[in-house]
Every structure is written in structure tokens, then in C-alpha cells.
Design a protein around this motif. Structure first.
Motif, PDB file in Angstrom:
ATOM      1  N   ALA A  55     -10.633 143.456  63.191  1.00 19.96           N
ATOM      2  CA  ALA A  55     -11.552 142.436  63.710  1.00 19.96           C
ATOM      3  C   ALA A  55     -11.652 141.230  62.782  1.00 19.96           C
ATOM      4  O   ALA A  55     -12.386 140.275  63.072  1.00 19.96           O
ATOM      5  N   GLY A  56     -10.940 141.253  61.651  1.00 18.67           N
ATOM      6  CA  GLY A  56     -10.977 140.136  60.713  1.00 18.67           C
ATOM      7  C   GLY A  56     -12.290 140.044  59.942  1.00 18.67           C
ATOM      8  O   GLY A  56     -12.685 138.967  59.508  1.00 18.67           O
ATOM      9  N   ILE A  57     -12.947 141.182  59.743  1.00 21.61           N
ATOM     10  CA  ILE A  57     -14.228 141.234  59.042  1.00 21.61           C
ATOM     11  C   ILE A  57     -13.981 141.692  57.610  1.00 21.61           C
ATOM     12  O   ILE A  57     -13.328 142.706  57.384  1.00 21.61           O
ATOM     13  N   GLY A  58     -14.541 140.959  56.661  1.00 16.27           N
ATOM     14  CA  GLY A  58     -14.394 141.324  55.259  1.00 16.27           C
ATOM     15  C   GLY A  58     -15.233 142.543  54.918  1.00 16.27           C
ATOM     16  O   GLY A  58     -16.282 142.781  55.523  1.00 16.27           O
ATOM     17  N   ILE A  59     -14.782 143.322  53.950  1.00 15.21           N
ATOM     18  CA  ILE A  59     -15.558 144.465  53.464  1.00 15.21           C
ATOM     19  C   ILE A  59     -15.471 144.488  51.949  1.00 15.21           C
ATOM     20  O   ILE A  59     -14.394 144.326  51.373  1.00 15.21           O
ATOM     21  N   GLU A  60     -16.617 144.635  51.322  1.00 16.86           N
ATOM     22  CA  GLU A  60     -16.705 144.779  49.870  1.00 16.86           C
ATOM     23  C   GLU A  60     -17.300 146.149  49.590  1.00 16.86           C
ATOM     24  O   GLU A  60     -18.332 146.509  50.165  1.00 16.86           O
TER      25      GLU A  60
END
Length: 125
Positions: A88-93
Motif C-alpha cells: 500500500a506504500g505505507i511506511g513502517i518504523e
């Protein structure tokens, strides 16, 4: 000149081993926090219980970033677990839950579309 940011609906006001506080509410289970004030129980008590099914609802919420608190210590999720976010093109940290609480507060105070996915564990891990 104002030095303190305005309080927002889901500011994490305190945290400890196995709990966080959002305002005056104490939460003692894994939780998803959204900037709009939504708090959702996250059905997992241990890192080993997680799967991609835990991350799919996060992608559906379409945040710009997910701050994943992996519990008492830093543990990175396998790529298969976070594939719904990647696709989905969502960043995750990823960070331990205490660091995730602090990071979430900073990003949320800036008005960023962020979700905190916090694994709240107790005991030795």
C-alpha cells in the motif's frame, strides 16, 4: 511565544511495562492508536503471535506511517507480516514499545497521519 504543543486526542501521557496511558485512560492490552482518537484493541499479547493478519487493518486505514512498538525489546517483523503495508506504500518504523510511544507523540503532535501499533507485553521476553 508558545513552547508546548497543543494536546491531541491520543497523546500517550505515560507508559510502563505492559501498559500505556492515553490522557487519564490506562490501557493494559496491545492497542492501535490513531490521530483521530480511535483506540482499537490489537489482538496479540506476544510478538510470536503476530502475523500479516495483524497488519492488514493498518493498511486499510491508509496512514502515511505506522509506528510499530515491538514490545519490551526491539524485534523486526518478517517482510511477510508487513507486506500489506509495503504493497500500500505505507511506511513502517519498528522500535521497542517505549520508543514507539515517544515517536508517536512527536509525529502526531505535528499532525502527521500516523498509527501506533503497540505490543504491550509483561514479564521477561
Amino acid at each position: 511565544m508558545k513552547f508546548q504543543p497543543d494536546q491531541f486526542a491520543t497523546a500517550i501521557t505515560a507508559y510502563g511495562q505492559g501498559w500505556i496511558a492515553v490522557g487519564a485512560e490506562r490501557i493494559e492490552h496491545s492497542v492501535l492508536l490513531q490521530l483521530d482518537g480511535a483506540r482499537t484493541r490489537w489482538p496479540c499479547a506476544r510478538f510470536e503471535e503476530l502475523s500479516s493478519a495483524h497488519f492488514e487493518p493498518l493498511a486499510a486505514s491508509a496512514p502515511e506511517l505506522v509506528v510499530f512498538g515491538s514490545g519490551l525489546r526491539l524485534r523486526f517483523p518478517p517482510p511477510g507480516w508487513i507486506r500489506p503495508l509495503i504493497e500500500a506504500g505505507i511506511g513502517i518504523e519498528t522500535m521497542d514499545t517505549a520508543a514507539a510511544c515517544r515517536t508517536y507523540n512527536i509525529l502526531a503532535s505535528e499532525g502527521r497521519r500516523v498509527i501506533a501499533a503497540l505490543l504491550l507485553e509483561t514479564g521477561n521476553v
